[in-house]
Design a protein around this motif. Structure first.
Motif, PDB file in Angstrom:
ATOM      1  N   ARG A 169       0.819  -1.304   0.114  1.00 19.13           N
ATOM      2  CA  ARG A 169       0.073  -0.077   0.023  1.00 19.13           C
ATOM      3  C   ARG A 169       0.854   1.066   0.158  1.00 19.13           C
ATOM      4  O   ARG A 169       0.593   2.339  -0.793  1.00 19.13           O
ATOM      5  CB  ARG A 169      -0.757  -0.006   1.392  1.00 19.13           C
ATOM      6  CG  ARG A 169      -2.138  -0.911   1.188  1.00 19.13           C
ATOM      7  CD  ARG A 169      -3.043  -0.689   2.145  1.00 19.13           C
ATOM      8  NE  ARG A 169      -2.534  -0.800   3.466  1.00 19.13           N
ATOM      9  CZ  ARG A 169      -2.586  -2.032   4.249  1.00 19.13           C
ATOM     10  NH1 ARG A 169      -3.111  -3.234   3.779  1.00 19.13           N
ATOM     11  NH2 ARG A 169      -1.948  -1.820   5.639  1.00 19.13           N
ATOM     12  N   ALA A 170       2.037   1.194   0.912  1.00 19.67           N
ATOM     13  CA  ALA A 170       2.942   2.341   0.813  1.00 19.67           C
ATOM     14  C   ALA A 170       3.351   2.490  -0.534  1.00 19.67           C
ATOM     15  O   ALA A 170       3.646   3.866  -1.101  1.00 19.67           O
ATOM     16  CB  ALA A 170       4.119   2.004   1.986  1.00 19.67           C
ATOM     17  N   GLN A 171       4.032   1.711  -1.249  1.00 22.96           N
ATOM     18  CA  GLN A 171       4.554   1.607  -2.588  1.00 22.96           C
ATOM     19  C   GLN A 171       3.603   2.388  -3.426  1.00 22.96           C
ATOM     20  O   GLN A 171       4.023   3.504  -4.435  1.00 22.96           O
ATOM     21  CB  GLN A 171       4.750   0.120  -3.208  1.00 22.96           C
ATOM     22  CG  GLN A 171       5.289   0.219  -4.509  1.00 22.96           C
ATOM     23  CD  GLN A 171       5.601  -1.142  -4.901  1.00 22.96           C
ATOM     24  OE1 GLN A 171       6.375  -1.636  -4.767  1.00 22.96           O
ATOM     25  NE2 GLN A 171       4.682  -1.660  -5.990  1.00 22.96           N
ATOM     26  N   GLU A 172       2.358   2.031  -3.402  1.00 20.94           N
ATOM     27  CA  GLU A 172       1.233   2.685  -4.419  1.00 20.94           C
ATOM     28  C   GLU A 172       1.087   4.133  -4.084  1.00 20.94           C
ATOM     29  O   GLU A 172       0.672   4.827  -5.102  1.00 20.94           O
ATOM     30  CB  GLU A 172       0.048   1.792  -4.163  1.00 20.94           C
ATOM     31  CG  GLU A 172       0.403   0.641  -4.989  1.00 20.94           C
ATOM     32  CD  GLU A 172       1.109   0.360  -6.383  1.00 20.94           C
ATOM     33  OE1 GLU A 172       0.574   1.005  -7.313  1.00 20.94           O
ATOM     34  OE2 GLU A 172       2.138   0.070  -6.208  1.00 20.94           O
ATOM     35  N   ARG A 173       1.452   4.680  -2.912  1.00 17.39           N
ATOM     36  CA  ARG A 173       1.706   5.920  -2.766  1.00 17.39           C
ATOM     37  C   ARG A 173       2.411   6.829  -3.607  1.00 17.39           C
ATOM     38  O   ARG A 173       1.986   8.037  -3.607  1.00 17.39           O
ATOM     39  CB  ARG A 173       1.608   6.333  -1.384  1.00 17.39           C
ATOM     40  CG  ARG A 173       0.538   5.559  -0.223  1.00 17.39           C
ATOM     41  CD  ARG A 173      -0.701   6.725  -0.369  1.00 17.39           C
ATOM     42  NE  ARG A 173      -0.159   7.707   0.690  1.00 17.39           N
ATOM     43  CZ  ARG A 173      -0.139   7.877   2.016  1.00 17.39           C
ATOM     44  NH1 ARG A 173      -0.547   6.895   2.544  1.00 17.39           N
ATOM     45  NH2 ARG A 173       0.085   8.978   2.585  1.00 17.39           N
ATOM     46  N   TYR A 174       3.414   6.265  -4.032  1.00 20.52           N
ATOM     47  CA  TYR A 174       4.289   6.890  -5.180  1.00 20.52           C
ATOM     48  C   TYR A 174       4.076   6.741  -6.607  1.00 20.52           C
ATOM     49  O   TYR A 174       4.606   7.346  -7.541  1.00 20.52           O
ATOM     50  CB  TYR A 174       5.645   6.157  -4.747  1.00 20.52           C
ATOM     51  CG  TYR A 174       6.262   6.364  -3.418  1.00 20.52           C
ATOM     52  CD1 TYR A 174       7.346   7.367  -3.105  1.00 20.52           C
ATOM     53  CD2 TYR A 174       5.768   5.484  -2.363  1.00 20.52           C
ATOM     54  CE1 TYR A 174       7.575   7.536  -1.982  1.00 20.52           C
ATOM     55  CE2 TYR A 174       6.322   5.629  -1.357  1.00 20.52           C
ATOM     56  CZ  TYR A 174       7.429   6.488  -1.006  1.00 20.52           C
ATOM     57  OH  TYR A 174       7.722   6.674   0.266  1.00 20.52           O
ATOM     58  N   TRP A 175       2.883   6.180  -6.766  1.00 24.57           N
ATOM     59  CA  TRP A 175       2.283   5.760  -8.263  1.00 24.57           C
ATOM     60  C   TRP A 175       1.922   7.203  -8.689  1.00 24.57           C
ATOM     61  O   TRP A 175       0.903   7.813  -8.099  1.00 24.57           O
ATOM     62  CB  TRP A 175       1.477   4.778  -8.167  1.00 24.57           C
ATOM     63  CG  TRP A 175       1.024   4.525  -9.659  1.00 24.57           C
ATOM     64  CD1 TRP A 175      -0.344   4.701 -10.072  1.00 24.57           C
ATOM     65  CD2 TRP A 175       1.521   3.819 -10.818  1.00 24.57           C
ATOM     66  NE1 TRP A 175      -0.416   4.160 -11.293  1.00 24.57           N
ATOM     67  CE2 TRP A 175       0.662   3.587 -11.735  1.00 24.57           C
ATOM     68  CE3 TRP A 175       3.078   3.329 -10.875  1.00 24.57           C
ATOM     69  CZ2 TRP A 175       1.166   3.104 -13.293  1.00 24.57           C
ATOM     70  CZ3 TRP A 175       3.562   2.613 -11.942  1.00 24.57           C
ATOM     71  CH2 TRP A 175       2.687   2.331 -13.127  1.00 24.57           C
ATOM     72  N   TYR A 176       2.132   7.512 -10.024  1.00 27.56           N
ATOM     73  CA  TYR A 176       1.867   8.905 -10.593  1.00 27.56           C
ATOM     74  C   TYR A 176       1.133   8.265 -11.932  1.00 27.56           C
ATOM     75  O   TYR A 176       1.895   8.564 -12.911  1.00 27.56           O
ATOM     76  CB  TYR A 176       3.209   9.760 -10.643  1.00 27.56           C
ATOM     77  CG  TYR A 176       2.580  11.224 -10.983  1.00 27.56           C
ATOM     78  CD1 TYR A 176       2.087  12.220 -10.066  1.00 27.56           C
ATOM     79  CD2 TYR A 176       2.985  11.662 -12.298  1.00 27.56           C
ATOM     80  CE1 TYR A 176       1.911  13.414 -10.371  1.00 27.56           C
ATOM     81  CE2 TYR A 176       2.419  13.009 -12.493  1.00 27.56           C
ATOM     82  CZ  TYR A 176       1.897  13.755 -11.659  1.00 27.56           C
ATOM     83  OH  TYR A 176       1.681  15.193 -12.068  1.00 27.56           O
ATOM     84  N   PRO A 177      -0.134   8.176 -12.087  1.00 27.91           N
ATOM     85  CA  PRO A 177      -0.639   7.800 -13.340  1.00 27.91           C
ATOM     86  C   PRO A 177      -0.618   8.720 -14.313  1.00 27.91           C
ATOM     87  O   PRO A 177      -0.870   8.429 -15.596  1.00 27.91           O
ATOM     88  CB  PRO A 177      -2.100   7.293 -12.917  1.00 27.91           C
ATOM     89  CG  PRO A 177      -2.343   8.133 -11.422  1.00 27.91           C
ATOM     90  CD  PRO A 177      -1.180   8.185 -10.899  1.00 27.91           C
ATOM     91  N   ALA A 178      -0.501   9.959 -14.299  1.00 30.61           N
ATOM     92  CA  ALA A 178      -0.490  11.074 -15.060  1.00 30.61           C
ATOM     93  C   ALA A 178       0.837  10.932 -16.056  1.00 30.61           C
ATOM     94  O   ALA A 178       0.783  11.385 -17.095  1.00 30.61           O
ATOM     95  CB  ALA A 178      -0.740  12.486 -14.437  1.00 30.61           C
ATOM     96  N   GLY A 179       1.735  10.426 -15.606  1.00 27.41           N
ATOM     97  CA  GLY A 179       2.908  10.089 -16.147  1.00 27.41           C
ATOM     98  C   GLY A 179       4.070  11.238 -15.928  1.00 27.41           C
ATOM     99  O   GLY A 179       3.556  12.426 -15.589  1.00 27.41           O
TER     100      GLY A 179
END
Length: 391
Positions: A101-111
């Protein structure tokens, strides 16, 4: 040490009983999860302990990826049954879920600058994911998703996310014909750095090799071999080790980091397993010999011990992987066990199980050091049948 005495070496170190090796790994990982927990969010980790003024709210994604790798590999060592424990405790499984869950806090779908999504360097409660994209940060996440998929026989690990990240790596390949040594993958999308690195190019190749292995995608194999060729032609030194990076003017950073040796070793071994081309086998064995000669991994206080622990942990994963494919000439098991025992004996605070003499910070312990420590001990506890799944 008396005059004329030889430095201590551990090439004949006695392996620990499996239960003791696993207990050490548990303790180092428990210390990580206890001392680096963020005060504002129980899923998140902090950069160093004790926290210092000016530290970010949460750690950067690169240390987080290494902490998650330590937990993943400790769970795998439990599940092997070699220690007598068939299943890790619920706290460790919960920690794995929290770190995902922590890892996905860094995901930036806008690119980022190439328009493709990925993991940013930083995140916090106020801004969310932010900062530059680093291709090597995204490599470690992709490799971990694949490793977890393999270690769990598909029960965990997000292959679709790894495929998305392979597209990001493809978008980061240098195509400007005016560059010296055309090709390779940029280190970062930040406009403040134009290096092309071993650590951004060869881990991307390893992701592509694994995805080809798992899906049969021929373009992934083509990309992997091209990226490996570029790194070998551009950054392989006469000593048989890989330099760090090439700059836009053609200047080479000639630093020899251990992780820059480990990933090419693992990639060449995988390429041999996939293609059967003996040139990959021979390159892997030559690199293994160069690693042993340069870093003297059985020597206490030698060149390997001067490297960052987290870099050494990445080297060890690849030594074990290569040994699983190429046999004991690689000496992955012996090197891992010797280094793990030195860390436990010489670099551990027995009152906290935190690593001492943290390279990354002058105060306290940095998450990267503790993650490398915990990961090393988990690898030393991992039985041979699992080495083939390491990424």
């Amino acid at each position: 040490m008396p005059d004329g005495a030889n430095p201590r070496t551990d090439s004949e170190v006695t392996p620990l009983p499996p239960k003791e090796a696993l207990d050490r790994a548990r303790r180092a990982t428990s210390a990580l999860l206890e001392h680096f927990r963020a005060e504002t969010d129980p899923d998140m980790l902090i950069e160093r302990t004790p926290r210092q003024e000016g530290d970010p709210e949460f750690t950067y994604v690169w240390p987080l990826s290494q902490a998650r790798a330590a937990v993943t590999e400790l769970i795998a060592a439990h599940g092997s049954g070699s220690s007598g424990d068939k299943r890790p405790d619920e706290d460790l499984l919960a920690a794995d879920e929290a770190l995902l869950r922590a890892q996905e806090r860094y995901w930036y779908p806008a690119g980022g600058t190439t328009g493709l999504p990925g993991y940013t360097a930083a995140t916090d409660s106020e801004q969310g994911a932010h900062g530059d994209f680093f291709y090597d940060d995204n490599d470690w996440v992709a490799l971990l998703e694949i490793e977890q998929h393999l270690l769990t026989d598909g029960a965990a690990g997000n292959l679709e996310r790894a495929r998305q990240l392979l597209e990001l790596f493809r978008s980061g390949e240098a195509t400007d014909a005016s560059l010296p040594s055309l090709g390779g993958i940029w280190w970062t999308q930040g406009d403040w750095n134009d290096d092309r690195n071993t650590v951004s190019t060869v881990p991307s190749a390893k992701v592509a090799l694994r995805l080809h292995q798992l899906t049969g995608d021929p373009s992934a194999l083509e990309d992997a071999l091209r990226w490996m060729d570029w790194a070998r032609e551009t950054l392989l030194a006469p000593e048989g080790l890989y330099w760090d990076n090439i700059k836009p003017d053609g200047t080479i950073d000639r630093t020899f980091w251990t992780y820059n040796q480990g990933v090419p070793l693992g990639a060449e071994a995988l390429a041999y397993e996939i293609t059967g081309d003996k040139a990959h086998r021979d390159r892997a064995l030559a690199l293994a010999r160069a690693i042993a000669a340069h870093y003297r991994p059985f020597e206490a206080g030698g060149p390997m011990d001067e490297q960052p622990i987290q870099f050494n942990a990445i080297l060890l994963t690849n030594l074990l992987l290569a040994e699983s494919i190429l046999g004991a000439r690689v000496q992955g098991r012996k090197i891992t066990e010797a280094y793990a025992q030195r860390l436990w004996q010489d670099r551990r605070d027995p009152t906290t199980d935190l690593v001492t003499d943290s390279r990354e910070t002058g105060v306290g312990t940095h998450l990267l050091d503790q993650a490398g420590f915990a990961r090393t001990l988990a690898l030393a506890a991992m039985p041979r049948p699992l080495w083939t799944y390491l990424s």
